[in-house]
Design a protein around this motif. Sequence first.
Motif, mmCIF file in Angstrom:
data_model
loop_
_atom_site.group_PDB
_atom_site.id
_atom_site.type_symbol
_atom_site.label_atom_id
_atom_site.label_comp_id
_atom_site.label_asym_id
_atom_site.label_seq_id
_atom_site.Cartn_x
_atom_site.Cartn_y
_atom_site.Cartn_z
ATOM 1 N N LYS A 137 -38.142 -3.750 -20.646
ATOM 2 C CA LYS A 137 -38.718 -2.463 -19.757
ATOM 3 C C LYS A 137 -39.762 -2.050 -20.649
ATOM 4 O O LYS A 137 -41.004 -1.714 -19.963
ATOM 5 C CB LYS A 137 -37.600 -1.644 -19.501
ATOM 6 C CG LYS A 137 -36.712 -2.056 -18.560
ATOM 7 C CD LYS A 137 -35.830 -0.814 -17.756
ATOM 8 C CE LYS A 137 -34.756 -0.318 -18.996
ATOM 9 N NZ LYS A 137 -33.776 0.875 -18.628
ATOM 10 N N CYS A 138 -39.848 -1.866 -21.770
ATOM 11 C CA CYS A 138 -40.550 -0.985 -22.589
ATOM 12 C C CYS A 138 -42.015 -1.856 -22.476
ATOM 13 O O CYS A 138 -42.979 -1.383 -22.405
ATOM 14 C CB CYS A 138 -40.502 -0.859 -24.038
ATOM 15 S SG CYS A 138 -39.282 0.408 -24.100
ATOM 16 N N TYR A 148 -28.132 -4.747 -23.205
ATOM 17 C CA TYR A 148 -28.612 -3.663 -23.236
ATOM 18 C C TYR A 148 -29.844 -3.508 -23.920
ATOM 19 O O TYR A 148 -30.934 -3.060 -23.514
ATOM 20 C CB TYR A 148 -27.642 -2.475 -23.841
ATOM 21 C CG TYR A 148 -28.241 -1.165 -24.087
ATOM 22 C CD1 TYR A 148 -28.120 -0.519 -22.967
ATOM 23 C CD2 TYR A 148 -28.685 -0.558 -25.172
ATOM 24 C CE1 TYR A 148 -28.673 1.031 -22.992
ATOM 25 C CE2 TYR A 148 -29.029 0.431 -25.305
ATOM 26 C CZ TYR A 148 -28.877 1.424 -24.365
ATOM 27 O OH TYR A 148 -29.389 2.614 -24.522
ATOM 28 N N TYR A 149 -29.851 -3.941 -25.125
ATOM 29 C CA TYR A 149 -31.036 -4.298 -25.959
ATOM 30 C C TYR A 149 -32.227 -4.907 -25.278
ATOM 31 O O TYR A 149 -33.595 -4.554 -25.523
ATOM 32 C CB TYR A 149 -30.862 -4.210 -27.438
ATOM 33 C CG TYR A 149 -30.307 -3.237 -28.080
ATOM 34 C CD1 TYR A 149 -30.769 -2.069 -28.150
ATOM 35 C CD2 TYR A 149 -29.124 -3.368 -28.771
ATOM 36 C CE1 TYR A 149 -30.183 -0.917 -28.872
ATOM 37 C CE2 TYR A 149 -28.374 -2.345 -29.367
ATOM 38 C CZ TYR A 149 -28.966 -0.937 -29.675
ATOM 39 O OH TYR A 149 -28.494 -0.033 -30.114
ATOM 40 N N GLN A 206 -33.904 -3.028 -22.536
ATOM 41 C CA GLN A 206 -34.786 -2.124 -23.076
ATOM 42 C C GLN A 206 -36.006 -2.557 -23.642
ATOM 43 O O GLN A 206 -36.946 -1.864 -23.130
ATOM 44 C CB GLN A 206 -33.930 -1.262 -24.016
ATOM 45 C CG GLN A 206 -32.778 -0.585 -23.752
ATOM 46 C CD GLN A 206 -33.146 0.364 -22.416
ATOM 47 O OE1 GLN A 206 -34.033 1.380 -22.702
ATOM 48 N NE2 GLN A 206 -32.290 0.703 -21.630
#
Length: 152
Positions: free
Chosen positions: A134-135, A127-128, A131
């Motif tokens: 993606k950022c 998940y991290y 994230q």
Amino acid sequence: MSETDEFYVRYYVGHKGKFGHEFMEFELSPSGKLRYANNSNYKLDTMIRKEVFLSPAVVEEIKRIIVESEITKEDDKHWKEPNEHTLGRQELEIKIGNEHIAFTCAEIKSLQDVQESDDPEGLRSFYYLTQDLKCLMFSLISSHFKVKPIPG
């Protein structure tokens, strides 16, 4: 990690719903080419496709982020699998050096989905990392295609 190590990363998140197949995907090839696609039929939007070449320094930073996440030590066998009842799916494929991994799971809507998982620690790493990636990819794409340059 040297520049000659083989490196590839692809991330996909999407679902099929009332607006058709909506998804976001990026792929970074060994040459440094970053491909981005975003498809949404909401309000009759069209698919967005962008490509940009990244410098070797940026590619090395992406490798570092992936290596430090230790995602290659994880296994998705206890993660919720996408099916006809889940709205979406996420996929992450990474080739880094001699390691090649591919993860698939149901779309993660919130950290609560992670905490309720049968493997919260492994899914939290996924998940991290996704994230962060993606950022970073959104920042790289948007800064490259900035219509009005930032005054210097």
